[in-house]
Design a protein around this motif. Structure first.
Motif, PDB file in Angstrom:
ATOM      1  N   ALA A 374       0.840  -1.211   0.000  1.00 30.91           N
ATOM      2  CA  ALA A 374       0.000   0.000   0.000  1.00 30.91           C
ATOM      3  C   ALA A 374       0.872   1.258   0.000  1.00 30.91           C
ATOM      4  N   LEU A 375       0.328   2.314  -0.572  1.00 29.20           N
ATOM      5  CA  LEU A 375       0.962   3.633  -0.568  1.00 29.20           C
ATOM      6  C   LEU A 375      -0.009   4.617   0.060  1.00 29.20           C
ATOM      7  N   VAL A 376       0.407   5.214   1.171  1.00 30.01           N
ATOM      8  CA  VAL A 376      -0.466   6.148   1.901  1.00 30.01           C
ATOM      9  C   VAL A 376       0.300   7.447   2.105  1.00 30.01           C
ATOM     10  N   GLU A 377      -0.255   8.551   1.613  1.00 27.57           N
ATOM     11  CA  GLU A 377       0.391   9.853   1.733  1.00 27.57           C
ATOM     12  C   GLU A 377      -0.600  10.895   2.248  1.00 27.57           C
ATOM     13  N   ARG A 378      -0.127  11.711   3.171  1.00 25.69           N
ATOM     14  CA  ARG A 378      -0.906  12.863   3.660  1.00 25.69           C
ATOM     15  C   ARG A 378      -2.323  12.431   4.046  1.00 25.69           C
ATOM     16  N   ALA A 379      -2.375  11.571   5.058  1.00 24.17           N
ATOM     17  CA  ALA A 379      -3.655  10.982   5.449  1.00 24.17           C
ATOM     18  C   ALA A 379      -3.757  10.868   6.962  1.00 24.17           C
ATOM     19  N   ILE A 380      -4.978  10.638   7.423  1.00 29.26           N
ATOM     20  CA  ILE A 380      -5.257  10.279   8.816  1.00 29.26           C
ATOM     21  C   ILE A 380      -6.094   9.010   8.775  1.00 29.26           C
ATOM     22  N   LEU A 381      -5.594   7.941   9.350  1.00 31.55           N
ATOM     23  CA  LEU A 381      -6.313   6.669   9.396  1.00 31.55           C
ATOM     24  C   LEU A 381      -6.806   6.461  10.819  1.00 31.55           C
ATOM     25  N   ASP A 382      -8.108   6.503  11.004  1.00 27.91           N
ATOM     26  CA  ASP A 382      -8.665   6.359  12.336  1.00 27.91           C
ATOM     27  C   ASP A 382      -8.562   4.904  12.798  1.00 27.91           C
ATOM     28  N   LYS A 383      -8.970   4.667  14.009  1.00 28.72           N
ATOM     29  CA  LYS A 383      -8.790   3.377  14.675  1.00 28.72           C
ATOM     30  C   LYS A 383      -9.514   2.244  13.930  1.00 28.72           C
ATOM     31  N   ASP A 384      -8.864   1.094  13.907  1.00 31.97           N
ATOM     32  CA  ASP A 384      -9.451  -0.156  13.383  1.00 31.97           C
ATOM     33  C   ASP A 384      -9.814  -0.095  11.902  1.00 31.97           C
ATOM     34  N   CYS A 385      -9.188   0.798  11.139  1.00 30.07           N
ATOM     35  CA  CYS A 385      -9.484   0.822   9.710  1.00 30.07           C
ATOM     36  C   CYS A 385      -8.695  -0.282   9.010  1.00 30.07           C
ATOM     37  N   ARG A 386      -9.159  -0.634   7.800  1.00 26.95           N
ATOM     38  CA  ARG A 386      -8.560  -1.728   7.030  1.00 26.95           C
ATOM     39  C   ARG A 386      -8.249  -1.231   5.626  1.00 26.95           C
ATOM     40  N   GLY A 388      -6.604  -2.180   2.170  1.00 28.44           N
ATOM     41  CA  GLY A 388      -6.269  -3.411   1.465  1.00 28.44           C
ATOM     42  C   GLY A 388      -4.921  -3.391   0.766  1.00 28.44           C
ATOM     43  N   ARG A 389      -4.545  -4.532   0.227  1.00 33.12           N
ATOM     44  CA  ARG A 389      -3.278  -4.671  -0.478  1.00 33.12           C
ATOM     45  C   ARG A 389      -3.265  -3.821  -1.750  1.00 33.12           C
ATOM     46  N   GLY A 390      -2.123  -3.172  -1.976  1.00 33.39           N
ATOM     47  CA  GLY A 390      -1.972  -2.380  -3.189  1.00 33.39           C
ATOM     48  C   GLY A 390      -2.796  -1.115  -3.243  1.00 33.39           C
ATOM     49  N   VAL A 391      -3.433  -0.734  -2.162  1.00 29.35           N
ATOM     50  CA  VAL A 391      -4.230   0.506  -2.124  1.00 29.35           C
ATOM     51  C   VAL A 391      -3.301   1.714  -2.248  1.00 29.35           C
ATOM     52  N   LYS A 392      -3.770   2.750  -2.952  1.00 33.99           N
ATOM     53  CA  LYS A 392      -3.039   4.012  -3.044  1.00 33.99           C
ATOM     54  C   LYS A 392      -3.931   5.138  -2.529  1.00 33.99           C
ATOM     55  N   LEU A 393      -3.611   5.647  -1.365  1.00 37.12           N
ATOM     56  CA  LEU A 393      -4.306   6.816  -0.816  1.00 37.12           C
ATOM     57  C   LEU A 393      -3.388   8.015  -1.029  1.00 37.12           C
ATOM     58  N   ILE A 394      -3.566   8.691  -2.169  1.00 39.06           N
ATOM     59  CA  ILE A 394      -2.630   9.742  -2.563  1.00 39.06           C
ATOM     60  C   ILE A 394      -3.341  11.038  -2.976  1.00 39.06           C
ATOM     61  N   ASN A 395      -4.682  11.075  -2.847  1.00 37.99           N
ATOM     62  CA  ASN A 395      -5.465  12.225  -3.312  1.00 37.99           C
ATOM     63  C   ASN A 395      -5.088  12.543  -4.763  1.00 37.99           C
ATOM     64  N   ARG A 396      -5.299  11.576  -5.625  1.00 37.38           N
ATOM     65  CA  ARG A 396      -4.875  11.642  -7.022  1.00 37.38           C
ATOM     66  C   ARG A 396      -5.392  12.888  -7.740  1.00 37.38           C
ATOM     67  N   ASP A 397      -6.616  13.310  -7.402  1.00 38.80           N
ATOM     68  CA  ASP A 397      -7.213  14.459  -8.084  1.00 38.80           C
ATOM     69  C   ASP A 397      -6.949  15.774  -7.367  1.00 38.80           C
ATOM     70  N   ASN A 398      -6.120  15.709  -6.315  1.00 36.70           N
ATOM     71  CA  ASN A 398      -5.741  16.912  -5.563  1.00 36.70           C
ATOM     72  C   ASN A 398      -6.962  17.696  -5.075  1.00 36.70           C
ATOM     73  N   TYR A 409     -14.171   7.118   2.983  1.00 33.78           N
ATOM     74  CA  TYR A 409     -13.136   8.110   3.281  1.00 33.78           C
ATOM     75  C   TYR A 409     -13.713   9.498   3.080  1.00 33.78           C
ATOM     76  N   HIS A 410     -13.039  10.478   3.637  1.00 35.31           N
ATOM     77  CA  HIS A 410     -13.416  11.880   3.481  1.00 35.31           C
ATOM     78  C   HIS A 410     -12.137  12.667   3.241  1.00 35.31           C
ATOM     79  N   VAL A 429      -7.654   3.105  -5.572  1.00 35.08           N
ATOM     80  CA  VAL A 429      -6.830   4.311  -5.719  1.00 35.08           C
ATOM     81  C   VAL A 429      -7.705   5.526  -5.414  1.00 35.08           C
ATOM     82  N   VAL A 430      -7.292   6.334  -4.474  1.00 34.24           N
ATOM     83  CA  VAL A 430      -8.021   7.553  -4.101  1.00 34.24           C
ATOM     84  C   VAL A 430      -7.129   8.742  -4.449  1.00 34.24           C
TER      85      VAL A 430
END
Length: 430
Positions: A374-386, A388-398, A409-410, A429-430
């Protein structure tokens, strides 16, 4: 110091901290990997020898109540206490708190029961370390009816705070609440010489901001809260109405102080704690910050790279992962080959067993918390979140603001926020 009673205000719905406040009150929001926001003002009180503490809340207070009950226990001979006062219907009022002053007014009976000389009113969503004994010394030394803690701020910060002016004798001479224009700010400009004569470097900070920390003589508090028309807020109504007729003084403070009332401030302040020279130091030997004791193992890092990060107890970080400028909360599990950057991971309430993970595979559900690759950038992951494999949380659309499908997600202030218990499926991908 039994003559002073502390009241910590839990705030309203905490909408600016959503989704962290989706299922908890603002003071219960986790901070710094293993603490909660409420631990900051309570610890400041305990370190200042103030052991009579009420916490006023009205929204989603169950987890806060549980945390306080499990953490702050005084021995039977000290007569100290930390108790939650949740908003409730009474013979005097059937309404929820309408503001800071209204919250205190609806709990005057508890103040009368304790019969203190002074009442200290604090906010439940700030990060700072203060010895309130210095504030009390200023208050009593000036024989003040009310003393307000104030901190110098620069012009760009003035729109978010109430400003005050004071004379050479520390008496407050004016108030303005969150000024928006230069005309509103101008009367509150304070010279560098005036500030530095009080032992505080100016550094371009020419305005004195109200910190939301107040010390009242108890009788004066009764008077201003019961005077008609009834005031609902201290900054907007109580002080502007009374500073000319009451002795209202200011106590200057120059330590680190940050209001964590928004997603942006929460994210930025959390990442600052992971820096090489954090502005707020949890490692300081003086002014210890207390929290609930957990019997957790030491964290395990498997051939991963960590840079400028904080890792809490009970974490497992997989091989070939890279963690940069991030804060990892208790019981976090990060898979192999992950990249986590500029991110706050709050962690989990429990460990998953091998049987749990096998059940996850069968149900098509990711494990807690971040899957392999997974790739996670500039994020807040609250408790007990899941995640998945290969997820990209990168705010692709800025995007600066936005919401994912089914609340998965928000995006707030450009920061991706994954709510408590949310699931982001493999490959998203987000």
């Amino acid at each position: 110091m039994r003559s002073v009673l502390a009241l910590i205000l839990g705030g309203g719905r905490g909408s600016r901290l959503f989704p962290l406040t989706k299922a908890r009150s603002k003071p219960a929001v986790p901070v710094a990997g293993k603490y909660r926001l409420i631990d900051i003002p309570i610890s400041n009180c305990i370190n200042s020898e103030l052991h009579s503490i009420y916490v006023l809340t009205q929204f989603l207070s169950a987890s806060l109540h549980r945390h306080i009950a499990n953490t702050y226990k005084f021995d039977m001979f000290s007569k100290g206490f930390v108790e939650v006062l949740a908003a409730q219907q009474t013979n005097e009022s059937a309404d929820w708190y309408q503001g800071t002053a209204d919250a205190v007014r609806q709990n005057l009976s508890y103040i009368q029961r304790e019969d203190p000389d002074d009442v200290l009113i604090l906010s439940g969503d700030q990060l700072y370390r203060m010895d309130f004994r210095h504030l009390i010394e200023t208050h009593r030394g000036h024989r003040a009816d009310v003393t307000i803690a104030a901190i110098p701020v620069g012009e760009r910060d003035t729109a978010g705070f109430g400003l005050l002016s004071m004379d050479a004798h520390s008496r407050v001479t004016g108030f303005v609440e969150k000024p928006k224009t230069e005309e509103e700010r101008k009367p509150y400009y304070t010279s560098a010489d005036w500030i530095e004569r009080r032992g505080i470097p100016c550094n371009g900070r020419h305005y004195l901001a109200n910190m939301g920390i107040y010390l009242f003589k108890t009788q004066v508090l009764y008077e201003v809260l019961t005077a008609k028309p009834l005031a609902t807020d201290f900054g907007k109504e109580v002080f502007p109405r009374n500073y000319k007729t009451k002795t209202v003084c200011a106590h200057l403070f120059d330590g680190y102080w940050e209001d964590l009332g928004t997603i942006r401030s929460y994210h930025e302040s959390s990442l600052a704690l992971a820096g090489p020279a954090p502005p707020f130091d949890f490692f300081a030997p003086d002014g210890v910050i207390y929290t609930r004791m957990r019997n957790l193992p030491a964290s395990r890092v498997n051939a991963a790279v960590l840079e400028h990060s904080v890792v809490s107890d009970g974490c497992v970080i997989g091989a070939d992962s890279r963690i940069e400028r991030s804060l990892i909360g208790v019981r976090s599990r990060i898979g192999n080959g992950c990249t986590v950057r500029d991110t706050v991971i709050i962690g989990s309430d429990r460990f998953e067993t091998d049987a749990d993970r096998a059940a996850n595979r069968k149900a098509g559900r990711p494990d807690l918390n971040i899957g392999d690759g997974a790739l996670v950038e500039r994020a807040i992951l609250d408790k007990d979140c899941r995640i998945g494999r290969g997820v990209k949380l990168i705010n692709r659309d800025n995007r600066q603001e936005g919401d994912g499908p089914n609340g998965a997600y928000h995006i707030r202030d450009g920061i991706i926020c994954v709510p408590r218990g949310a699931i982001i499926p493999d490959g998203t991908v987000v």
